[in-house]
Design a protein around this motif. Structure first.
Motif, PDB file in Angstrom:
ATOM      1  N   ILE A 139       1.936  34.512 -89.924  1.00  0.00           N
ATOM      2  CA  ILE A 139       3.008  35.163 -89.115  1.00  0.00           C
ATOM      3  C   ILE A 139       3.680  36.346 -90.094  1.00  0.00           C
ATOM      4  O   ILE A 139       4.111  37.193 -89.222  1.00  0.00           O
ATOM      5  CB  ILE A 139       4.350  33.965 -88.141  1.00  0.00           C
ATOM      6  N   VAL A 140       4.307  35.612 -90.987  1.00  0.00           N
ATOM      7  CA  VAL A 140       4.903  37.412 -91.649  1.00  0.00           C
ATOM      8  C   VAL A 140       4.211  37.601 -91.893  1.00  0.00           C
ATOM      9  O   VAL A 140       4.621  39.064 -92.057  1.00  0.00           O
ATOM     10  CB  VAL A 140       6.558  36.323 -92.454  1.00  0.00           C
ATOM     11  N   ARG A 155       7.483  38.251-103.761  1.00  0.00           N
ATOM     12  CA  ARG A 155       8.151  37.676-102.740  1.00  0.00           C
ATOM     13  C   ARG A 155       8.212  37.113-101.446  1.00  0.00           C
ATOM     14  O   ARG A 155       7.614  38.034-100.951  1.00  0.00           O
ATOM     15  CB  ARG A 155      10.506  37.939-102.907  1.00  0.00           C
ATOM     16  N   GLU A 156       8.604  35.578-101.151  1.00  0.00           N
ATOM     17  CA  GLU A 156       8.575  35.623 -99.713  1.00  0.00           C
ATOM     18  C   GLU A 156       9.603  36.104 -98.392  1.00  0.00           C
ATOM     19  O   GLU A 156      10.582  36.446 -99.284  1.00  0.00           O
ATOM     20  CB  GLU A 156       8.075  35.174 -98.713  1.00  0.00           C
ATOM     21  N   GLY A 157       9.105  37.007 -97.697  1.00  0.00           N
ATOM     22  CA  GLY A 157      10.575  36.829 -96.117  1.00  0.00           C
ATOM     23  C   GLY A 157      10.001  38.039 -95.631  1.00  0.00           C
ATOM     24  O   GLY A 157       9.237  38.623 -96.465  1.00  0.00           O
ATOM     25  N   LEU A 158      10.700  38.202 -94.901  1.00  0.00           N
ATOM     26  CA  LEU A 158      10.565  40.168 -94.498  1.00  0.00           C
ATOM     27  C   LEU A 158      11.678  40.587 -93.815  1.00  0.00           C
ATOM     28  O   LEU A 158      13.251  40.408 -94.531  1.00  0.00           O
ATOM     29  CB  LEU A 158      11.137  39.532 -92.539  1.00  0.00           C
ATOM     30  N   PHE A 159      11.337  41.645 -95.211  1.00  0.00           N
ATOM     31  CA  PHE A 159      12.877  42.414 -95.368  1.00  0.00           C
ATOM     32  C   PHE A 159      12.493  43.885 -94.767  1.00  0.00           C
ATOM     33  O   PHE A 159      11.648  44.559 -94.105  1.00  0.00           O
ATOM     34  CB  PHE A 159      12.455  43.127 -97.001  1.00  0.00           C
ATOM     35  N   VAL A 160      13.702  43.746 -93.523  1.00  0.00           N
ATOM     36  CA  VAL A 160      13.886  44.507 -92.579  1.00  0.00           C
ATOM     37  C   VAL A 160      15.128  46.021 -92.908  1.00  0.00           C
ATOM     38  O   VAL A 160      16.044  45.348 -93.086  1.00  0.00           O
ATOM     39  CB  VAL A 160      14.261  43.810 -91.326  1.00  0.00           C
ATOM     40  N   ARG A 161      14.283  47.213 -92.394  1.00  0.00           N
ATOM     41  CA  ARG A 161      15.109  48.002 -92.847  1.00  0.00           C
ATOM     42  C   ARG A 161      16.094  48.614 -93.748  1.00  0.00           C
ATOM     43  O   ARG A 161      17.785  48.551 -93.513  1.00  0.00           O
ATOM     44  CB  ARG A 161      15.914  48.216 -90.766  1.00  0.00           C
ATOM     45  N   THR A 168      17.259  38.259 -92.744  1.00  0.00           N
ATOM     46  CA  THR A 168      16.215  37.855 -91.860  1.00  0.00           C
ATOM     47  C   THR A 168      16.029  36.166 -91.392  1.00  0.00           C
ATOM     48  O   THR A 168      16.162  35.532 -92.947  1.00  0.00           O
ATOM     49  CB  THR A 168      15.549  38.289 -91.960  1.00  0.00           C
ATOM     50  N   LYS A 169      16.690  35.677 -90.019  1.00  0.00           N
ATOM     51  CA  LYS A 169      16.505  34.280 -90.060  1.00  0.00           C
ATOM     52  C   LYS A 169      15.328  34.138 -89.104  1.00  0.00           C
ATOM     53  O   LYS A 169      15.199  34.528 -87.940  1.00  0.00           O
ATOM     54  CB  LYS A 169      17.882  33.573 -89.377  1.00  0.00           C
ATOM     55  N   THR A 170      14.670  33.105 -89.594  1.00  0.00           N
ATOM     56  CA  THR A 170      13.611  32.701 -88.444  1.00  0.00           C
ATOM     57  C   THR A 170      14.315  31.219 -87.492  1.00  0.00           C
ATOM     58  O   THR A 170      14.743  30.714 -88.282  1.00  0.00           O
ATOM     59  CB  THR A 170      12.837  31.901 -89.595  1.00  0.00           C
ATOM     60  N   VAL A 171      13.693  31.455 -86.171  1.00  0.00           N
ATOM     61  CA  VAL A 171      14.696  30.500 -85.359  1.00  0.00           C
ATOM     62  C   VAL A 171      13.510  30.540 -84.515  1.00  0.00           C
ATOM     63  O   VAL A 171      12.256  31.118 -84.179  1.00  0.00           O
ATOM     64  CB  VAL A 171      15.363  31.527 -84.337  1.00  0.00           C
ATOM     65  N   ILE A 172      13.339  28.555 -84.007  1.00  0.00           N
ATOM     66  CA  ILE A 172      12.488  28.387 -83.690  1.00  0.00           C
ATOM     67  C   ILE A 172      12.934  27.676 -82.532  1.00  0.00           C
ATOM     68  O   ILE A 172      14.086  26.555 -82.927  1.00  0.00           O
ATOM     69  CB  ILE A 172      11.450  26.926 -83.946  1.00  0.00           C
ATOM     70  N   ASP A 173      12.328  28.168 -81.037  1.00  0.00           N
ATOM     71  CA  ASP A 173      13.468  27.407 -79.908  1.00  0.00           C
ATOM     72  C   ASP A 173      14.827  27.472 -79.957  1.00  0.00           C
ATOM     73  O   ASP A 173      14.985  26.255 -79.530  1.00  0.00           O
ATOM     74  CB  ASP A 173      12.821  25.835 -79.738  1.00  0.00           C
ATOM     75  N   GLY A 174      15.747  28.366 -80.283  1.00  0.00           N
ATOM     76  CA  GLY A 174      17.195  28.497 -80.277  1.00  0.00           C
ATOM     77  C   GLY A 174      17.605  27.828 -81.951  1.00  0.00           C
ATOM     78  O   GLY A 174      18.585  27.605 -82.158  1.00  0.00           O
ATOM     79  N   MET A 175      17.054  27.110 -83.042  1.00  0.00           N
ATOM     80  CA  MET A 175      16.897  26.841 -83.735  1.00  0.00           C
ATOM     81  C   MET A 175      17.247  27.101 -85.154  1.00  0.00           C
ATOM     82  O   MET A 175      15.847  27.422 -85.035  1.00  0.00           O
ATOM     83  CB  MET A 175      16.730  25.267 -84.209  1.00  0.00           C
ATOM     84  N   ILE A 176      17.827  27.622 -85.821  1.00  0.00           N
ATOM     85  CA  ILE A 176      17.367  28.095 -86.742  1.00  0.00           C
ATOM     86  C   ILE A 176      16.823  26.742 -88.076  1.00  0.00           C
ATOM     87  O   ILE A 176      16.983  26.760 -88.111  1.00  0.00           O
ATOM     88  CB  ILE A 176      18.456  28.357 -87.691  1.00  0.00           C
ATOM     89  N   GLN A 190       5.146  33.301-101.159  1.00  0.00           N
ATOM     90  CA  GLN A 190       4.919  31.949-100.564  1.00  0.00           C
ATOM     91  C   GLN A 190       4.617  31.772 -99.114  1.00  0.00           C
ATOM     92  O   GLN A 190       5.127  33.018 -98.418  1.00  0.00           O
ATOM     93  CB  GLN A 190       5.902  31.595-100.653  1.00  0.00           C
ATOM     94  N   ARG A 191       3.966  31.235 -98.439  1.00  0.00           N
ATOM     95  CA  ARG A 191       3.779  31.452 -96.711  1.00  0.00           C
ATOM     96  C   ARG A 191       4.295  30.319 -96.447  1.00  0.00           C
ATOM     97  O   ARG A 191       5.015  29.504 -97.406  1.00  0.00           O
ATOM     98  CB  ARG A 191       2.081  30.479 -96.543  1.00  0.00           C
ATOM     99  N   GLY A 192       4.370  30.627 -95.029  1.00  0.00           N
ATOM    100  CA  GLY A 192       4.948  30.478 -93.601  1.00  0.00           C
ATOM    101  C   GLY A 192       4.628  28.511 -93.347  1.00  0.00           C
ATOM    102  O   GLY A 192       3.578  28.448 -93.949  1.00  0.00           O
ATOM    103  N   ARG A 193       5.203  28.164 -93.168  1.00  0.00           N
ATOM    104  CA  ARG A 193       5.352  26.548 -93.249  1.00  0.00           C
ATOM    105  C   ARG A 193       4.424  26.626 -92.096  1.00  0.00           C
ATOM    106  O   ARG A 193       3.603  25.594 -91.563  1.00  0.00           O
ATOM    107  CB  ARG A 193       6.410  25.746 -93.379  1.00  0.00           C
ATOM    108  N   PHE A 194       4.289  27.668 -90.956  1.00  0.00           N
ATOM    109  CA  PHE A 194       4.022  27.448 -89.281  1.00  0.00           C
ATOM    110  C   PHE A 194       2.309  28.007 -88.922  1.00  0.00           C
ATOM    111  O   PHE A 194       1.912  29.252 -89.686  1.00  0.00           O
ATOM    112  CB  PHE A 194       5.292  27.015 -88.248  1.00  0.00           C
ATOM    113  N   ASP A 195       1.910  27.246 -88.239  1.00  0.00           N
ATOM    114  CA  ASP A 195       0.758  27.950 -87.824  1.00  0.00           C
ATOM    115  C   ASP A 195       1.232  28.721 -86.487  1.00  0.00           C
ATOM    116  O   ASP A 195       1.904  27.575 -85.452  1.00  0.00           O
ATOM    117  CB  ASP A 195       0.112  26.130 -87.543  1.00  0.00           C
ATOM    118  N   PRO A 196       0.052  30.002 -86.677  1.00  0.00           N
ATOM    119  CA  PRO A 196       0.552  30.551 -84.927  1.00  0.00           C
ATOM    120  C   PRO A 196       0.354  30.170 -83.722  1.00  0.00           C
ATOM    121  O   PRO A 196       0.965  30.047 -83.040  1.00  0.00           O
ATOM    122  CB  PRO A 196      -0.736  31.454 -85.971  1.00  0.00           C
ATOM    123  N   PHE A 197      -0.328  29.438 -84.047  1.00  0.00           N
ATOM    124  CA  PHE A 197      -1.089  28.318 -82.656  1.00  0.00           C
ATOM    125  C   PHE A 197       0.018  27.779 -82.043  1.00  0.00           C
ATOM    126  O   PHE A 197      -0.207  27.081 -80.909  1.00  0.00           O
ATOM    127  CB  PHE A 197      -2.327  27.659 -82.665  1.00  0.00           C
TER     128      PHE A 197
END
Length: 723
Positions: A139-140, A155-161, A168-176, A190-197
């Protein structure tokens, strides 16, 4: 007698005609524009008519007295008007008000890329993510191909503007999510831990995000898990050069997965820069429950556990041709439960959740022992009230609280931090008209780690400039706690802050999207180390005195174009971002462009599906201009830049369908041209020698197969055949 009967019938008809009332008129919108084919009727009767192409209507009725004239038309609010029926002709003109709906309403878009089907501004879906060359189904990695994101390859992560990854924080169903990536190894992303599907939608914020979220100076990545879809039962087995996995879904409500990872086949196939003492390998499992109940409520539970081991010999920059061992035994657990309940026919909606995560890294660095522990427990509740025309406006209010424990132990030295973070928030998104939407919000926070409060406003608005186009504006202030490495040493630090203002223009027409956005971001109260010489090592542990005297800015513009129309079964994206940024922060002696920022970022993504052979191919070209290079005790005078980053990636997938299952074969080639990209330099302790930081592999080839019996939960065979 016959003549008399005819005479009486005629008299009765004349009397009846005089007793009837003729109702006529015209239907228009609020601006006076004609509305053809509206339906008009008297309440409680069958008397009425339909307007003609000029918006005019006429009908007769025998009704008497005061009656209500009802007018309905698709896309407009129902209207009614009282009229007097007394045998005299009635003329009326009725103006209808346009409804707010997904087909014609303006949507606030400044600073946000929506990747679900919930809004008009659909950019990416899960299938877009897994079929994007260069994204490697992560995803990232795919978000880095969108405007506003910098490509930082080491390095892993989203570097934004102009923001660092921790902004940058990752939030799943409202939870950090405390640890969204697999545990970091120096200079190996490193890769993200979560499957896009797992997710029905992804929203990538480039700034100016909602008051419902906080503790992110730059961005939030909002992931919303799939709802229960049908009663499907299926089993999927997959095998590739790095892992094997099996997943089973039972009647749509329960899914369990197991995986084993080991990259030995990958590194044996490809020439690489790894020197593993122990090849990365791990086991993991996940369970999800997704159920809808009869009382207008639903429950989602997701839990995952992973155990990963690796040991790699890394370059020792103080002694040429020598290495040191970096050994990591990682265990990670994450669970998230969310409950949704609607009341009063959907007028009120409650969204609540609880999550717990724990990550343990048992490290051995050379002959020294080091451990890292992160733990977070979170509770959250949000109540939403729908109001306005057609329930188109929403008022949200809620609260969340977190208990956070983090620690780093290096030999006998222990650094630990506990924080009880609490926030309350409220936000309303309202429609002044179908052409104007406004979102006003406020958020207040308290952090026990620093013993301080904050309260901030947020505002966004959008105006529809045409049938297919709109302009949008967003702004606000955003706070974040300093990095834990600084709070270990100084708990008297305050919140870091950034102010955002973003304006964009977007047009979506006939399968094409064009979007451009300008932004300005101002940083204040950044943490600065005093009296230290500059050390460019990003993994160093800070020492010395610190305060909040740092500042900075980021400004620029982005462009995004997507065409899903010109090429049959084709999809093309073109993105470009320009960034101008400087910062005085960390151990920088003055304000300069940070090492993780690049001025120009561009990507071109092309996908083509060949229906006759059920094959999808994709090609991605990425370019990023050089990043600044600073050496030890640098005076930041003449700035050196790395050479530009460039990458061409290719992917292909083939689907084979049988009677009750289907198989997907896929192959990926990353950095097809084997370009020697340089992400920066590492220096010896005295600064006299430096070494390039390169990708672990110049060119990567990766392939595998996935075999599904039945249907995947939330993804049908037809969906896969159409990507």
């Amino acid at each position: 007698m016959k003549k008399l009967f005819t005479f009486l019938i005629t008299i009765l008809a004349i009397i009846s005609a005089h007793a009837q009332t003729v109702v006529s008129g015209k239907i228009t919108d609020k601006k006076g524009e004609i509305l053809p084919f509206a339906n008009i009727a008297l309440e409680g009767t069958y008397d009425g008519a339909s307007a003609d192409e000029n918006g005019k209507f006429s009908f007769s009725t025998d009704e008497k007295g005061t009656k209500k004239l009802l007018v309905t038309m698709v896309g407009f609010l129902n209207a009614q008007k009282e009229i007097q029926l007394n045998g005299q002709r009635v003329e009326v003109e009725i103006k209808l008000e346009e409804t707010i709906n997904a087909l014609n309403a303006v949507v606030v878009t400044a600073g946000m890329f929506e990747a679900s089907d919930e809004k008009k501004m659909v950019m990416l879906k899960p299938l877009d993510i897994v079929t994007t060359a260069g994204g490697n189904a992560d995803i990232v990695s795919v978000m880095q191909l969108l405007p506003g994101a910098n490509r930082v390859g080491e390095r892993e992560g989203l570097f934004v503007r102009g923001g660092s990854a921790n902004e940058t924080k990752t939030v799943i169903d409202g939870m950090i999510v405390q640890n969204p990536f697999f545990s970091s190894t120096p200079d190996v992303p490193q890769r993200g831990r979560f499957d896009p599907f797992m997710f029905k939608g992804t929203a990538f914020s480039t700034g100016g995000y909602s008051a419902l979220y906080g503790q992110a100076l730059s961005s939030v990545l909002l992931l919303n898990t799939q709802d229960k879809l049908g009663e499907n039962t299926s089993t999927t087995a997959s095998l590739n050069l790095a892992s094997a996995a099996i997943s089973h879904t039972h009647k749509g409500w329960f899914t369990g997965s197991l995986y084993y990872s080991n990259i030995t086949p990958l590194i044996k196939l490809m020439e690489n820069n790894y020197d593993f003492e122990k090849v990365p390998q791990g086991i993991g499992a996940s369970v999800s429950v997704n159920e809808n109940f009869k009382n207008n409520s639903s429950l989602k539970i997701y839990g995952t556990f992973a155990d990963n081991r690796s040991a790699i010999n890394l370059p020792n920059y103080d002694a040429e041709n020598t290495k040191y061992l970096f050994d990591n035994k990682n265990q990670n657990a994450f669970t998230n439960a969310s409950y949704r309940q609607t009341y009063k026919d959907g007028l009120w909606v409650l969204n609540s959740g609880v999550s717990y995560s724990k990550n343990i890294d048992n490290l051995k660095i050379a002959d020294l022992k080091a451990d890292r522990i992160d733990e977070r427990t979170q509770l959250r509740a949000v109540m939403s009230r729908l109001y306005g025309n057609n329930r188109s406006s929403t008022f949200n209010f809620g609260a969340e609280t977190h208990w956070i424990n983090v620690s780093n132990q290096f030999e006998q030295n222990l650094a630990a931090l506990k924080d009880h973070y609490t926030a309350v928030f409220a936000e309303s998104e309202m429609f002044a008209s179908p052409k104007l939407a406004v979102r006003l919000g406020a958020r207040a926070e308290y952090s026990s780690a620093i013993g301080k409060y904050n309260a901030v406003p947020r505002i966004s608005m959008a105006y529809k400039t045409g049938k297919y186009s709109q302009v949008s504006l967003a702004g606000g202030r955003f706070y974040q706690n300093p990095d834990k490495e600084y709070l270990y040493l100084n708990k008297n630090l305050g919140f870091e802050s950034s102010d955002h203002i973003i304006a964009n223009y977007q047009i979506m027409k006939l399968g094409r999207t064009f979007r451009t956005e300008v932004f300005y971001k101002k940083y204040d109260n950044l943490v600065v180390e005093k009296g230290q010489i500059f050390d460019p090592n990003p993994y160093r542990f800070p020492t010395g005195q610190t305060d909040n005297s740092g500042n900075g800015f980021a400004q620029g513009f982005d462009m995004f174009f997507r065409d899903q129309k010109s090429l049959k079964n084709g999809d093309v994206w073109v993105t470009y971002s320009f960034l101008d940024t400087e910062r005085y922060f960390r151990n920088y002696p003055k304000s300069v462009m940070p090492y993780f920022a690049s001025k120009h970022n561009m990507s071109v993504v092309y996908k083509q599906f060949f229906t006759k052979i059920s094959t999808n191919v994709g090609l991605t070209f990425s370019h990023a201009s050089g990043r600044p290079v600073y050496g030890i005790d640098d005076d930041f005078g003449k700035v050196e830049m790395t050479k530009a980053y460039q990458n061409v990636s290719f992917m292909a997938s083939k689907i084979k369908q049988t009677a009750n299952s289907f198989i997907v074969f896929y192959a990926i080639v990353d950095n097809v041209l084997a370009r020697n990209n340089v992400f920066g330099y590492r220096y010896s302790a005295d600064g006299t020698k430096r070494y390039e930081v390169n990708p672990p592999m110049k060119r990567m080839i990766f392939f595998g197969v996935s075999w599904t019996f039945g249907k995947l939960n939330g993804r049908s065979k037809e969906a896969d055949l159409n990507f």
